[in-house]
Design a protein around this motif. Structure first.
Motif, short mmCIF file in Angstrom:
data_model
loop_
_atom_site.label_atom_id
_atom_site.label_comp_id
_atom_site.label_asym_id
_atom_site.label_seq_id
_atom_site.Cartn_x
_atom_site.Cartn_y
_atom_site.Cartn_z
N UNK A 4 -11.31 -0.62 -5.37
CA UNK A 4 -11.79 0.61 -4.45
C UNK A 4 -11.60 2.12 -5.44
N UNK A 5 -10.74 1.76 -6.40
CA UNK A 5 -10.38 2.79 -7.24
C UNK A 5 -9.38 3.69 -6.82
N UNK A 6 -8.47 3.18 -5.71
CA UNK A 6 -7.49 3.86 -5.05
C UNK A 6 -6.11 3.75 -6.25
N UNK A 7 -5.31 4.81 -6.10
CA UNK A 7 -4.21 4.80 -6.89
C UNK A 7 -3.00 4.35 -5.94
N UNK A 8 -2.48 3.41 -6.32
CA UNK A 8 -1.46 2.63 -5.37
C UNK A 8 0.18 3.04 -5.92
N UNK A 9 0.38 4.04 -5.25
CA UNK A 9 1.64 4.76 -5.64
C UNK A 9 2.82 3.87 -5.17
N UNK A 10 2.72 3.00 -4.14
CA UNK A 10 3.74 1.99 -3.80
C UNK A 10 3.22 0.89 -3.05
N UNK A 11 3.84 -0.28 -3.28
CA UNK A 11 3.12 -1.45 -2.45
C UNK A 11 4.29 -2.24 -1.74
N UNK A 12 4.43 -2.01 -0.47
CA UNK A 12 5.57 -2.53 0.29
C UNK A 12 5.22 -3.95 0.97
N UNK A 13 5.86 -5.09 0.48
CA UNK A 13 5.48 -6.30 0.95
C UNK A 13 6.63 -6.65 1.93
N UNK A 14 6.24 -7.23 3.07
CA UNK A 14 6.91 -7.84 4.09
C UNK A 14 6.50 -9.26 4.22
N UNK A 15 7.19 -10.21 5.05
CA UNK A 15 7.27 -11.38 5.22
C UNK A 15 5.64 -11.60 5.90
N UNK A 16 5.02 -12.86 5.98
CA UNK A 16 3.99 -12.93 6.60
C UNK A 16 4.15 -12.88 8.14
N UNK A 17 3.37 -12.09 9.08
CA UNK A 17 3.55 -11.81 10.53
C UNK A 17 5.00 -11.16 10.74
N UNK A 18 5.26 -10.47 9.96
CA UNK A 18 6.48 -9.62 10.20
C UNK A 18 6.57 -8.77 11.54
N UNK A 19 7.57 -8.80 12.18
CA UNK A 19 7.92 -8.01 13.55
C UNK A 19 8.59 -6.74 12.98
N UNK A 20 7.76 -5.71 12.51
CA UNK A 20 8.15 -4.51 11.99
C UNK A 20 9.35 -3.63 13.11
N UNK A 21 10.19 -3.28 12.53
CA UNK A 21 11.01 -2.37 13.17
C UNK A 21 10.76 -0.68 12.97
#
Length: 333
Positions: A277-294
């Motif tokens: 989509x021509x976006x500038x990705x400044x950071x790409x934070x990856x967590x485990x699949x189905x992660x329960x975010x805190x």
């Protein structure tokens, strides 16, 4: 853990793969030889599934298919196992009470996402899809089509259409089955498909892959899908950032600075969509699949996005688990 397809699998993984293959061949063999027979419902069943474990776009395809059925005046009903659901059976409708995250903790994030996106479409949860569908009909439920979510490996239910999704890049992974690779079953099982959708990557790559893959099953209806992404919608309130045009509820991704956050099976596919989509990705934070975010993780990502002058963008599945925690000053899309 998702196997690293760029490296050969380890010897222990290959040994475990052989055990997996034995069980897989035995399971499919019982149906292929007619020893076990699939049960048929009185209503057409369309299955959406894949050969690879995770990340091929089953949920977006199910959403799009059901929306198309609704638009044509049909009554679809989704049958899903309810991955990580804490209950054995349920029927969800869009008017559910409670926060999205709380509901996801009970029913699983995918069923809740499907129900929220398709408020008029019942989502029937249960491991035994035939039994659940039968109960739904006997209880007075009405359906023109049952859409079987993640149904390729669910051999116990007969289907009228078998839609299989393949990524244009590495459609069969590294050629190995679980756990040495990503294949859930032999590539030969593609012969059970009535329709095959090839997507991901660039449109050119999808077209090229389609021409090569079509020879695997000439009788199927092969098509390429290129899910281009241009705009994203805000799902959580917050103060409009300087990167937004007047604090709109939608964001044009072209040239936008994006801080991406996801906890899905195939994060690379999400990144491809953003960059496509021509976006500038400044950071790409990856967590485990189905992660329960805190909450601490959410605040950390919000601070990082603010420091880089970027907008926070996540996936629909992650939004289900993030909704309650996203209550700061930063808007999320």
């Amino acid at each position: 853990m998702r196997p690293d397809l760029s490296k050969p699998p380890s010897f222990p993984m290959v040994l475990l793969e052989q055990l997996y293959k034995i069980g897989n061949r035995s399971f499919h063999g019982l149906y292929d030889l007619g020893i076990r027979k699939a049960k048929r419902l009185p209503v057409p069943v369309w299955s959406v599934g894949n050969l690879l474990a995770g990340g091929t776009g089953k949920t977006p395809t199910t959403l799009a298919l059901c929306q198309a059925l609704v638009d044509s005046g049909k009554r679809p009903v989704i049958l899903t196992r309810g991955y990580r659901s804490k209950i054995s059976q349920a029927v969800l409708l869009g008017g559910m009470h409670g926060t999205t995250e709380a509901l996801a903790g009970v029913y699983g994030d995918e069923p809740v996402l499907l129900s929220r996106q398709l408020p008029t479409v019942p989502v029937v949860i249960g491991k035994d899809r035939y039994h659940q569908a039968t109960q739904f009909l006997e209880g007075g439920g009405r359906a023109d089509v049952f859409v079987l979510d993640d149904g390729l490996q669910h051999r116990g239910l007969a289907r009228d259409r078998n839609i299989v999704l393949l990524p244009a890049s590495r459609p069969f992974g590294n050629g190995h089955q679980l756990p040495a690779g990503l294949l859930r079953e032999s590539p030969k099982q593609i012969l059970r498909a009535t329709h095959v959708l090839v997507g991901g990557g660039s449109e050119e790559n999808a077209r090229q892959a389609l021409e090569v893959l079509r020879d695997h099953h000439p009788q199927a209806d092969w098509r390429f899908v290129y899910p281009g992404l241009e705009r994203v919608e805000r799902f959580a309130s917050g103060k409009p950032s300087e990167t937004e045009a007047g604090g709109s509820q939608t964001l044009d991704l072209k040239k936008a600075r994006v801080h991406a956050v996801c906890g899905i099976a195939n994060p690379n596919r999400f990144r491809e969509l953003l960059e496509g989509a021509d976006a500038t990705v400044t950071n790409f934070a990856v967590y485990p699949d189905h992660h329960a975010f805190e909450e601490a993780e959410v605040r950390k990502e919000e601070s990082a996005a603010k420091a880089s002058g970027a907008v926070l963008v996540t996936t629909g599945k992650d939004a289900v688990r993030l909704e309650r925690l996203v209550n700061g000053d930063a808007p999320w899309y």
